[in-house]
Design a protein around this motif. Structure first.
Motif, short mmCIF file in Angstrom:
data_model
loop_
_atom_site.label_atom_id
_atom_site.label_comp_id
_atom_site.label_asym_id
_atom_site.label_seq_id
_atom_site.Cartn_x
_atom_site.Cartn_y
_atom_site.Cartn_z
N LEU A 1 0.82 -1.22 0.00
CA LEU A 1 0.00 0.00 0.00
C LEU A 1 0.85 1.26 0.00
O LEU A 1 0.50 2.26 -0.63
N GLN A 2 1.99 1.22 0.67
CA GLN A 2 2.82 2.41 0.82
C GLN A 2 3.90 2.53 -0.26
O GLN A 2 4.56 3.57 -0.38
N CYS A 3 4.09 1.47 -1.05
CA CYS A 3 5.18 1.43 -2.03
C CYS A 3 5.09 2.58 -3.04
O CYS A 3 4.00 2.93 -3.52
N GLU A 4 6.23 3.14 -3.38
CA GLU A 4 6.28 4.25 -4.33
C GLU A 4 6.26 3.78 -5.78
O GLU A 4 5.93 4.54 -6.69
N HIS A 5 6.62 2.50 -6.01
CA HIS A 5 6.69 1.97 -7.38
C HIS A 5 6.15 0.54 -7.39
O HIS A 5 6.90 -0.41 -7.59
N GLN A 6 4.85 0.38 -7.18
CA GLN A 6 4.27 -0.96 -7.06
C GLN A 6 4.51 -1.79 -8.31
O GLN A 6 4.33 -1.32 -9.43
N LYS A 7 4.90 -3.05 -8.11
CA LYS A 7 5.06 -3.99 -9.21
C LYS A 7 3.68 -4.47 -9.64
O LYS A 7 2.90 -4.96 -8.83
N GLU A 8 3.37 -4.34 -10.92
CA GLU A 8 2.08 -4.73 -11.48
C GLU A 8 0.92 -4.06 -10.74
O GLU A 8 -0.21 -4.55 -10.76
N GLY A 9 1.22 -2.97 -10.06
CA GLY A 9 0.19 -2.20 -9.39
C GLY A 9 -0.33 -2.79 -8.11
O GLY A 9 -1.24 -2.22 -7.48
N THR A 10 0.22 -3.94 -7.65
CA THR A 10 -0.36 -4.58 -6.47
C THR A 10 0.67 -5.07 -5.46
O THR A 10 0.29 -5.47 -4.37
N ASP A 11 1.95 -5.07 -5.78
CA ASP A 11 2.95 -5.62 -4.87
C ASP A 11 4.08 -4.62 -4.63
O ASP A 11 4.38 -3.80 -5.49
N ALA A 12 4.69 -4.71 -3.47
CA ALA A 12 5.79 -3.81 -3.13
C ALA A 12 6.98 -4.07 -4.04
O ALA A 12 7.32 -5.22 -4.32
N CYS A 13 7.62 -3.00 -4.48
CA CYS A 13 8.77 -3.15 -5.38
C CYS A 13 9.99 -3.68 -4.62
O CYS A 13 10.85 -4.34 -5.19
N GLY A 14 10.07 -3.36 -3.33
CA GLY A 14 11.17 -3.86 -2.50
C GLY A 14 12.42 -3.02 -2.53
O GLY A 14 13.37 -3.30 -1.80
N THR A 15 12.45 -1.97 -3.35
CA THR A 15 13.69 -1.19 -3.48
C THR A 15 13.53 0.30 -3.17
O THR A 15 14.51 0.97 -2.89
N CYS A 16 12.31 0.83 -3.22
CA CYS A 16 12.11 2.25 -2.96
C CYS A 16 12.33 2.57 -1.48
O CYS A 16 12.45 1.67 -0.65
#
Length: 359
Positions: free
Chosen positions: A79-94
């Motif tokens: 929910l807080q991710c700045e660059h969601q993967k496929e719009g639904t998962d955390a990118c893990g790097t931001c």
């Protein structure tokens, strides 16, 4: 020097080891992709994010170790991710994901409580009700995760209720509990309740072998006891005294028939050392007699959990009746219920051991 010794001592605690194991699963945790099982629940949460229909309040229900906290943290990170993967998962790097992984995100708040058996009204007022009025520091949402929500007092739940009923647009409250039925009906009716399902045995076994790095026969044993609970499987696989408990249980199981009453009393005194792990002990007994019953019916060694003990299992299967084995299994279940109800430990275990001896 003293600080270094304290740090080194902490590193060797089972909790520290388990944390390191979870980290090995993925350096950018938390992330939906790294979670074992719970696919339906995760799909529900991902759809809510994608369709922008995220609820203001959730209840994640499931037994201890099933993954409630892991899923809640992955959900919060996504929910807080700045660059969601496929719009639904955390990118893990931001920056947001790194803060979430390090558990220092200013807008993902874990509620803490001082008393071990209750979460009081003042703690909820201070950490949720009053705090939620302050807008997020750097994110779209302000997310509150309340672990062990079954410990919320009635007053604390009532204090939380008004916030759940009239939350600010950015507020999300996630209650984690092993028993949602103890929460007030008014709380339940205003939350999305999601129940955790057991993970598939093959997925748990693969995780243990790859990340805990234990051999397949040990993984099979842990998987049998965990019953789809990844946290419990890891705890057993990394427990320093689990092998001691197993050895004590196997000694009883192999010698119960020839034991005198004095031997039974001595065994009860020995097992009293493991009161904190009595569930694991009873699970060991239950799996053993599951193997005995299975072998008696099928003669199949490959289907046994305790394959390395097949000679003793074969002997007991040949010497015991189906009725006798089933009585023991039922006795183990009753002992578990009695101990949870705080019935005298020594008496409960002596009765169980006598039942095992007689059958």
């Amino acid at each position: 020097m003293a600080g270094k010794k304290a740090f080194d001592a902490e590193r060797h605690q089972p909790e520290y080891r388990r944390e390191k194991i979870y980290r090995k699963a993925g350096e950018n945790m938390p992330n939906f992709e790294e979670i074992i099982g719970h696919k339906q629940m995760i799909e529900h949460l991902k759809n809510a994010i994608q369709l922008e229909k995220v609820s203001h309040a959730y209840i994640f229900e499931g037994e201890k170790g099933c993954g409630k906290r892991t899923v809640s943290e992955a959900f919060a990170a996504a929910l807080q991710c700045e660059h969601q993967k496929e719009g639904t998962d955390a990118c893990g790097t931001c920056k947001s994901c790194r803060q979430a992984a390090n558990k220092n995100h200013p807008d993902i708040i874990h509620i803490i409580h001082e008393k071990p058996n209750s979460i009081g009204v003042e703690e909820i007022r201070e950490q949720v009700v009053n705090d939620i009025q302050i807008k997020p520091y750097s994110s779209k949402y302000k997310i509150y995760i309340i672990s062990e929500a079954e410990k919320l007092t009635a007053q604390a739940q009532n204090a939380l209720l008004k916030t759940i009923e009239e939350p600010p647009s950015y507020g999300i409250i996630i209650l984690l509990t092993n028993n949602a039925s103890v929460l007030l009906p008014t709380i339940l009716s205003r939350c999305v309740v999601l129940s955790m399902k057991p993970a598939a045995d093959d997925l748990v076994k693969k995780y243990l072998m790859e990340h805990v790095e234990i051999p397949d026969y040990q993984a099979d044993l842990c998987v049998a006891f965990a019953q789809g609970n990844v946290g419990k499987a890891v705890r057993l696989a990394t427990s320093e005294n689990f092998n001691e408990i197993k050895a004590a249980a196997l000694h009883l199981l192999k010698n119960a028939k020839t034991m005198e009453m004095s031997d039974i009393i001595a065994s009860v005194k020995a097992i009293s050392e493991y009161k904190i792990d009595i569930q694991d002990y009873l699970d060991l007994l239950a799996v053993w007699y599951r193997d005995v019953l299975y072998f008696k019916a099928t003669k199949d060694i490959n289907g046994l959990i305790f394959q390395d003990q097949y000679k003793d299992i074969m002997q007991q299967a040949n010497e015991s009746s189906y009725e006798g084995i089933e009585e023991i299994v039922e006795g183990i279940k009753k002992a578990n219920i009695r101990l949870k109800a705080n019935v005298n430990f020594d008496l409960t275990m002596q009765l169980l051991f006598l039942q095992i001896k007689e059958n």
